[in-house]
Design a protein around this motif. Structure first.
Motif, PDB file in Angstrom:
ATOM      1  N   UNK A  83       0.908  -1.181  -0.169  1.00 36.97           N
ATOM      2  CA  UNK A  83      -0.036   0.075  -0.067  1.00 36.97           C
ATOM      3  C   UNK A  83       0.777   1.331  -0.021  1.00 36.97           C
ATOM      4  N   UNK A  84       1.910   1.499   0.792  1.00 34.59           N
ATOM      5  CA  UNK A  84       2.815   2.413   0.930  1.00 34.59           C
ATOM      6  C   UNK A  84       3.692   2.786  -0.566  1.00 34.59           C
ATOM      7  N   UNK A  85       4.015   1.517  -1.140  1.00 38.56           N
ATOM      8  CA  UNK A  85       4.727   1.676  -2.454  1.00 38.56           C
ATOM      9  C   UNK A  85       3.541   2.222  -3.444  1.00 38.56           C
ATOM     10  N   UNK A  86       2.354   1.649  -3.278  1.00 38.94           N
ATOM     11  CA  UNK A  86       1.243   2.179  -4.421  1.00 38.94           C
ATOM     12  C   UNK A  86       0.996   3.618  -4.380  1.00 38.94           C
ATOM     13  N   UNK A  87       0.873   3.985  -3.087  1.00 38.85           N
ATOM     14  CA  UNK A  87       0.499   5.505  -2.698  1.00 38.85           C
ATOM     15  C   UNK A  87       1.829   6.296  -3.157  1.00 38.85           C
ATOM     16  N   UNK A  88       2.931   5.825  -3.132  1.00 38.93           N
ATOM     17  CA  UNK A  88       4.165   6.631  -3.421  1.00 38.93           C
ATOM     18  C   UNK A  88       4.281   6.587  -5.009  1.00 38.93           C
ATOM     19  N   UNK A  89       4.166   5.633  -5.640  1.00 37.22           N
ATOM     20  CA  UNK A  89       4.095   5.693  -7.023  1.00 37.22           C
ATOM     21  C   UNK A  89       3.014   6.597  -7.589  1.00 37.22           C
ATOM     22  N   UNK A  90       1.871   6.630  -7.028  1.00 33.27           N
ATOM     23  CA  UNK A  90       0.619   7.243  -7.523  1.00 33.27           C
ATOM     24  C   UNK A  90       0.890   8.745  -7.305  1.00 33.27           C
ATOM     25  N   UNK A  91       1.275   8.962  -5.980  1.00 34.31           N
ATOM     26  CA  UNK A  91       1.840  10.426  -5.737  1.00 34.31           C
ATOM     27  C   UNK A  91       2.911  11.061  -6.741  1.00 34.31           C
ATOM     28  N   UNK A  92       3.707  10.215  -6.655  1.00 30.26           N
ATOM     29  CA  UNK A  92       4.964  10.754  -7.863  1.00 30.26           C
ATOM     30  C   UNK A  92       4.439  10.825  -9.067  1.00 30.26           C
ATOM     31  N   UNK A  93       3.582  10.064  -9.600  1.00 33.64           N
ATOM     32  CA  UNK A  93       3.158  10.068 -10.895  1.00 33.64           C
ATOM     33  C   UNK A  93       2.237  11.276 -11.099  1.00 33.64           C
ATOM     34  N   UNK A  94       1.514  11.669 -10.181  1.00 32.58           N
ATOM     35  CA  UNK A  94       0.477  12.533 -10.300  1.00 32.58           C
ATOM     36  C   UNK A  94       1.460  14.078 -10.088  1.00 32.58           C
ATOM     37  N   UNK A  95       2.508  14.086  -9.226  1.00 29.64           N
ATOM     38  CA  UNK A  95       3.045  15.509  -8.994  1.00 29.64           C
ATOM     39  C   UNK A  95       4.026  15.473  -9.784  1.00 29.64           C
ATOM     40  N   UNK A  96       4.688  14.426 -10.263  1.00 23.65           N
ATOM     41  CA  UNK A  96       6.285  14.617 -10.957  1.00 23.65           C
ATOM     42  C   UNK A  96       6.277  13.455 -11.946  1.00 23.65           C
ATOM     43  N   UNK A  97       5.369  13.759 -13.231  1.00 24.90           N
ATOM     44  CA  UNK A  97       5.150  12.587 -14.100  1.00 24.90           C
ATOM     45  C   UNK A  97       6.696  12.338 -14.896  1.00 24.90           C
ATOM     46  N   UNK A  98       7.524  13.282 -14.839  1.00 23.94           N
ATOM     47  CA  UNK A  98       8.755  13.314 -15.598  1.00 23.94           C
ATOM     48  C   UNK A  98       9.840  12.134 -14.952  1.00 23.94           C
ATOM     49  N   UNK A  99       9.446  11.970 -13.896  1.00 25.41           N
ATOM     50  CA  UNK A  99      10.565  10.784 -13.344  1.00 25.41           C
ATOM     51  C   UNK A  99      10.306   9.412 -13.697  1.00 25.41           C
ATOM     52  N   UNK A 100       8.984   9.163 -14.322  1.00 25.69           N
ATOM     53  CA  UNK A 100       8.633   7.916 -14.972  1.00 25.69           C
ATOM     54  C   UNK A 100       9.621   7.787 -16.058  1.00 25.69           C
ATOM     55  N   UNK A 101       9.916   8.852 -16.890  1.00 29.81           N
ATOM     56  CA  UNK A 101      11.145   8.965 -17.935  1.00 29.81           C
ATOM     57  C   UNK A 101      12.238   8.106 -17.726  1.00 29.81           C
ATOM     58  N   UNK A 102      12.470   8.122 -16.190  1.00 29.36           N
ATOM     59  CA  UNK A 102      13.870   7.286 -15.915  1.00 29.36           C
ATOM     60  C   UNK A 102      13.433   5.719 -15.851  1.00 29.36           C
ATOM     61  N   UNK A 103      12.359   5.319 -15.720  1.00 27.09           N
ATOM     62  CA  UNK A 103      11.994   4.027 -15.698  1.00 27.09           C
ATOM     63  C   UNK A 103      12.031   3.254 -17.264  1.00 27.09           C
ATOM     64  N   UNK A 104      11.573   4.299 -18.032  1.00 29.11           N
ATOM     65  CA  UNK A 104      11.721   4.072 -19.595  1.00 29.11           C
ATOM     66  C   UNK A 104      13.084   3.717 -19.786  1.00 29.11           C
ATOM     67  N   UNK A 105      13.912   4.695 -19.418  1.00 29.29           N
ATOM     68  CA  UNK A 105      15.407   4.385 -19.801  1.00 29.29           C
ATOM     69  C   UNK A 105      16.000   3.231 -19.054  1.00 29.29           C
ATOM     70  N   UNK A 106      15.544   2.668 -17.918  1.00 28.63           N
ATOM     71  CA  UNK A 106      15.941   1.414 -17.211  1.00 28.63           C
ATOM     72  C   UNK A 106      15.460   0.425 -17.993  1.00 28.63           C
ATOM     73  N   UNK A 107      13.952   0.341 -18.526  1.00 35.02           N
ATOM     74  CA  UNK A 107      13.751  -0.679 -19.313  1.00 35.02           C
ATOM     75  C   UNK A 107      14.495  -0.719 -20.729  1.00 35.02           C
ATOM     76  N   UNK A 108      14.836   0.417 -21.403  1.00 39.29           N
ATOM     77  CA  UNK A 108      15.764   0.477 -22.510  1.00 39.29           C
ATOM     78  C   UNK A 108      17.018  -0.241 -22.120  1.00 39.29           C
ATOM     79  N   UNK A 109      17.656  -0.022 -21.079  1.00 37.05           N
ATOM     80  CA  UNK A 109      18.967  -0.468 -20.784  1.00 37.05           C
ATOM     81  C   UNK A 109      18.975  -1.958 -20.502  1.00 37.05           C
ATOM     82  N   UNK A 110      17.819  -2.643 -19.979  1.00 39.61           N
ATOM     83  CA  UNK A 110      17.545  -4.080 -19.774  1.00 39.61           C
ATOM     84  C   UNK A 110      17.411  -4.487 -21.432  1.00 39.61           C
ATOM     85  N   UNK A 111      16.745  -3.845 -22.328  1.00 38.25           N
ATOM     86  CA  UNK A 111      16.630  -4.469 -23.691  1.00 38.25           C
ATOM     87  C   UNK A 111      18.008  -4.496 -24.334  1.00 38.25           C
TER      88      UNK A 111
END
Length: 118
Positions: A6-34
């Motif tokens: 629940x804590x993790x879910x709320x953190x992700x939800x709040x972060x995505x609502x207030x700082x959507x540009x941070x998710x771009x880092x996970x896009x690059x993380x996925x790219x690195x894995x590929x």
């Protein structure tokens, strides 16, 4: 565990609502894995020459442990979750070791001029 999720879910939800540009880092993380995954095509093409990629993967699996137990407490990750993370290292190294062992056998056969069996 419910409280942690629940804590993790709320953190992700709040972060995505207030700082959507941070998710771009996970896009690059996925790219690195590929990109890293693409390197593992090398051992399929020439296993003996590209054994270093398998060794690289094995080293990465071992490195999961210090990361989990050093960064985990710093980031407030529960101990049970760190053990789950370590399973990636354990279950990742098993097939890599089997491939490594088989490549070494193949290398020995090639050096002895024995044709590998298919």
């Amino acid at each position: 565990m419910h409280d942690w999720l629940t804590n993790v879910y709320l953190a992700v939800k709040t972060t995505n609502q207030n700082y959507p540009y941070l998710a771009y880092g996970t896009d690059w993380l996925a790219f690195g894995h590929l990109v890293i995954a693409m390197a593992f095509v090398g051992p399929l093409k020439n296993p003996v020459k590209n054994i270093w990629i398998i060794e690289f993967g094995m080293i990465a699996c071992v490195m999961v442990f210090p990361l989990a137990f050093i960064a985990g407490p710093i980031r407030g990750i529960p101990v049970y979750w760190r053990f789950i993370d370590c399973c990636f290292g354990i279950f990742g190294i098993i097939p890599l070791y089997i491939v490594y062992r088989d490549i070494k056998k193949l290398e020995k056969m090639i050096n002895q001029n024995i044709a590998p069996l298919h």
